[in-house]
Design a protein around this motif. Structure first.
Motif, short mmCIF file in Angstrom:
data_model
loop_
_atom_site.label_atom_id
_atom_site.label_comp_id
_atom_site.label_asym_id
_atom_site.label_seq_id
_atom_site.Cartn_x
_atom_site.Cartn_y
_atom_site.Cartn_z
N LEU A 196 -0.75 -12.52 3.12
CA LEU A 196 -0.95 -14.00 3.36
C LEU A 196 -1.87 -14.44 2.76
O LEU A 196 -3.26 -13.61 2.21
N PRO A 197 -2.28 -15.88 2.67
CA PRO A 197 -3.38 -16.25 1.95
C PRO A 197 -4.56 -16.41 2.93
O PRO A 197 -5.08 -17.31 3.32
N LEU A 198 -5.04 -15.17 3.05
CA LEU A 198 -6.41 -15.19 4.02
C LEU A 198 -7.32 -14.44 3.28
O LEU A 198 -7.12 -13.38 2.38
N ASP A 199 -8.59 -14.81 3.59
CA ASP A 199 -9.86 -14.19 3.18
C ASP A 199 -10.18 -13.17 4.26
O ASP A 199 -10.95 -13.77 5.15
N VAL A 200 -10.04 -11.93 4.07
CA VAL A 200 -10.08 -11.04 5.34
C VAL A 200 -11.36 -10.26 5.17
O VAL A 200 -11.73 -9.72 4.02
N VAL A 201 -12.29 -10.64 6.04
CA VAL A 201 -13.57 -9.90 6.14
C VAL A 201 -13.47 -8.85 7.00
O VAL A 201 -13.44 -8.83 8.36
N PRO A 202 -13.46 -7.46 6.55
CA PRO A 202 -13.33 -6.28 7.48
C PRO A 202 -14.49 -5.73 8.26
O PRO A 202 -15.55 -5.74 7.58
N LEU A 203 -14.55 -5.62 9.48
CA LEU A 203 -15.36 -4.96 10.21
C LEU A 203 -14.85 -3.40 10.56
O LEU A 203 -13.92 -3.62 11.74
N TYR A 204 -15.49 -2.45 10.35
CA TYR A 204 -15.02 -1.27 11.18
C TYR A 204 -13.66 -0.87 10.74
O TYR A 204 -13.04 -0.64 11.85
N PHE A 205 -13.12 -0.96 9.88
CA PHE A 205 -11.62 -0.60 9.43
C PHE A 205 -11.61 0.97 9.38
O PHE A 205 -10.48 1.40 8.96
#
Length: 454
Positions: A196-205
Motif C-alpha cells: 500500500l502507499p504507506l510510509d510505515v515506521v516500525p516499532l518492535y517488529f
C-alpha cells in the motif's frame, strides 16, 4: 474435569497456562488427538506465534492429530486471524498456539471448527478436555491403522491479499507508526501493508516471545506510551498497535491520543453499512458507547446488543447474518471474514477512510466521541454477588432508572449509564460508566465505586 491440573488451563474459550509448569508437549499431543476425535476431522490446519514454546507445542499437537488419522497442514508462524483465514479458506478445523497478550511463560491453544467457527466450552471444548483428562490418567489413545500426514504451507501472501480486497483502497500516501510489541504483527504487517502507499515506521517488529520492550497488550495505557511519542515525533498520520497474536488492533491519532475502540467500531460500521446499501445488522457489546448504536441507525443499520466476549459476538453474528461486530476490547468481527475477528482488517478500514479525504484522524473520529467514558475500572471484592445485589437495591427504586441483567448489571438513566459485571476468573467487579458530560460521568463513577469499595 477429573484432572485438577488440566482444569486450571482449560478456560471458557481456549486453553491457556504456564509452560512447562502447568502443561507442555505431552498435553499438546493429547489435545491434538482429542481435537480431531471431537470434531471428527480427517484434516486440520495449525499455526503458532513467536513464543519459544510454540513450535514444539504445535508439532506435538500435530503428532496427536496424525496418530488419530487426520492430515495436518502446518502454516508455521502466523497471527490468530491468519489461522482463521486458513480455516475459512481451506474449510478445515484449526488450532492456533498462542497466549495472546499474556506474559512469556504462558502459552495456549485457540481452536475452531471449519470456517473459523469457535470452539468453546459449549461447542466442543468440554468434550475435548474430558478426553484429554482421561488419557492423561490412563495413557495415550491407541493410534489408528492409517496415520495422517503433515504438510507445510505458507498462506501469508493469500491472507494479505484477501484482507486488502475487503477494506477498499488507500488512495493517498499516509505515514503510519506500527507497534507490533515483538508479537505477530511484526510478521503480518509488512505483508499486508507493504503493498500500500504507506510510509510505515516500525516499532518492535522483531519477533520475540519474551516481550523485551513492553507487554503486548495495547489496551493497557502504559504499553502504548512509545507509540504515542513516536507518532508525534514522526509527524505521522496515525499509529497502530497490535497485541501478541495480532488479532486486536488499537489506534492512535495524529496527536498521539488514543482512539476509543467504540469510535473505531462506529467508523467501520458506517463503512460496512454504506457498502451494503445502508442495510444490515451490526453487533456491539453492551459496554460500547451510546454512539455506536446511534451511528448504526444513522447509516440505516440495525444495532444488536450482546454480552461481552467473542463467543457471544460470533454467535449473534451467525444468528443474525450481521455484517460487522465490534467490542470495547478492540476486537472487530466481519461477516466477510467468516464472522471472525481481525485487527488487521480493522486497521485497513481506518487507513482507507483516512486516505479518502484530507481531514486528520482526530477530526474523523471526533464525530463518534459524543460522550464521556470512564473506561473499565476493576475492584477487588470478597462477595461479587452481594455487591451486585447492593448496587441493584441502591438504584432499583429510583425514578427514570432502567435495569437489565444481560451481563452483570446495567443501570441506565436519561443522561448516563453504567455496567457492573463480575470477572469469571478473578474476585473482581468491572465497572464501565458513560455520561453526556465529564462531570456527570465522574459523579456516577465515584458514587458507584463508593458503594462497591466499602
Amino acid at each position: 474435569m477429573p484432572n485438577a491440573e488440566l482444569s486450571q488451563i482449560v478456560k471458557a474459550y481456549d486453553v491457556r497456562g504456564v509452560v512447562p509448569g502447568q502443561w507442555g508437549e505431552r498435553e499438546a499431543e493429547l489435545f491434538g488427538a482429542a481435537f480431531v476425535t471431537v470434531t471428527e476431522a480427517t484434516a486440520i490446519v495449525a499455526g503458532h506465534d513467536m513464543r519459544p514454546s510454540s513450535p514444539g507445542l504445535a508439532a506435538a499437537f500435530a503428532r496427536g492429530a496424525t496418530a488419530r488419522g487426520a492430515d495436518v497442514t502446518l502454516i508455521g508462524l502466523c497471527s490468530t486471524d491468519e489461522l482463521y483465514y486458513a480455516s475459512g479458506t481451506l474449510g478445515l478445523p484449526g488450532a492456533m498456539f498462542t497466549a495472546s497478550h499474556n506474559p512469556a511463560r504462558y502459552n495456549g491453544i485457540k481452536m475452531c471448527r471449519a470456517g473459523a467457527s469457535p470452539v468453546g466450552m459449549e461447542t466442543g471444548l468440554q468434550e475435548i478436555a474430558e478426553l484429554v483428562s482421561g488419557w492423561a490418567e490412563s495413557g495415550t489413545p491407541a493410534p489408528v491403522p492409517a496415520p495422517g500426514t503433515v504438510a507445510e504451507v505458507d498462506l501469508l501472501p493469500g491472507y494479505a491479499e484477501y484482507l486488502r480486497s475487503l477494506a477498499g483502497p488507500v488512495v493517498r500516501p499516509l505515514k503510519v507508526v506500527v507497534d507490533a510489541g515483538n508479537g505477530m504483527g511484526g510478521h503480518t504487517a509488512p505483508a499486508v501493508l507493504g503493498a500500500l502507499p504507506l510510509d510505515v515506521v516500525p516499532l518492535y517488529f522483531e519477533l520475540d516471545g519474551t516481550f523485551p520492550h513492553h507487554e503486548a497488550n495495547p489496551l493497557d495505557p502504559k504499553n502504548i506510551v512509545d507509540l504515542r511519542r513516536r507518532v508525534v515525533a514522526e509527524h505521522a498520520d496515525l499509529g497502530l498497535a497490535f497485541d501478541g497474536d495480532a488479532d486486536r488492533c488499537f489506534v492512535v491519532d495524529e496527536k498521539g491520543d488514543p482512539v476509543s475502540p467504540s469510535a473505531v467500531t462506529a467508523l467501520i460500521a458506517s463503512r460496512e453499512l454504506d457498502r451494503n446499501g445502508g442495510h444490515g445488522t451490526v453487533i456491539h457489546n453492551l459496554i460500547t458507547s451510546w454512539s455506536v448504536p446511534e451511528t448504526i441507525r444513522e447509516h440505516g443499520g440495525t444495532p444488536v446488543r450482546t454480552r461481552v466476549g467473542h463467543s457471544f459476538i460470533k454467535q449473534r453474528m451467525a444468528e443474525t447474518g450481521a455484517i460487522f461486530g465490534g467490542e470495547h476490547s478492540a476486537h472487530y468481527y466481519f461477516r466477510d471474514f467468516w464472522n471472525a475477528d481481525t485487527g488487521m482488517l480493522a486497521a485497513l478500514h481506518v487507513l482507507a477512510t483516512l486516505s479518502a479525504g484530507q481531514a486528520p484522524l482526530s477530526r474523523l473520529v471526533g464525530e463518534y466521541n459524543r460522550y464521556s467514558a470512564s473506561g473499565e475500572i476493576n475492584s477487588t471484592v470478597d462477595d461479587q454477588a452481594g455487591r451486585l445485589a447492593g448496587i441493584r437495591a441502591a438504584y432499583g427504586n429510583t425514578p427514570g432508572i432502567e435495569m437489565d441483567g444481560l451481563d452483570g448489571l446495567t443501570v441506565t438513566a436519561k443522561d448516563w449509564w453504567f455496567n457492573l459485571r463480575p470477572s469469571n476468573t478473578e474476585p473482581l467487579l468491572r465497572l464501565n460508566v458513560e455520561a453526556r458530560d465529564q462531570a456527570t460521568m465522574e459523579r456516577i463513577r465515584d458514587e458507584v465505586l463508593g458503594r462497591i469499595r466499602v
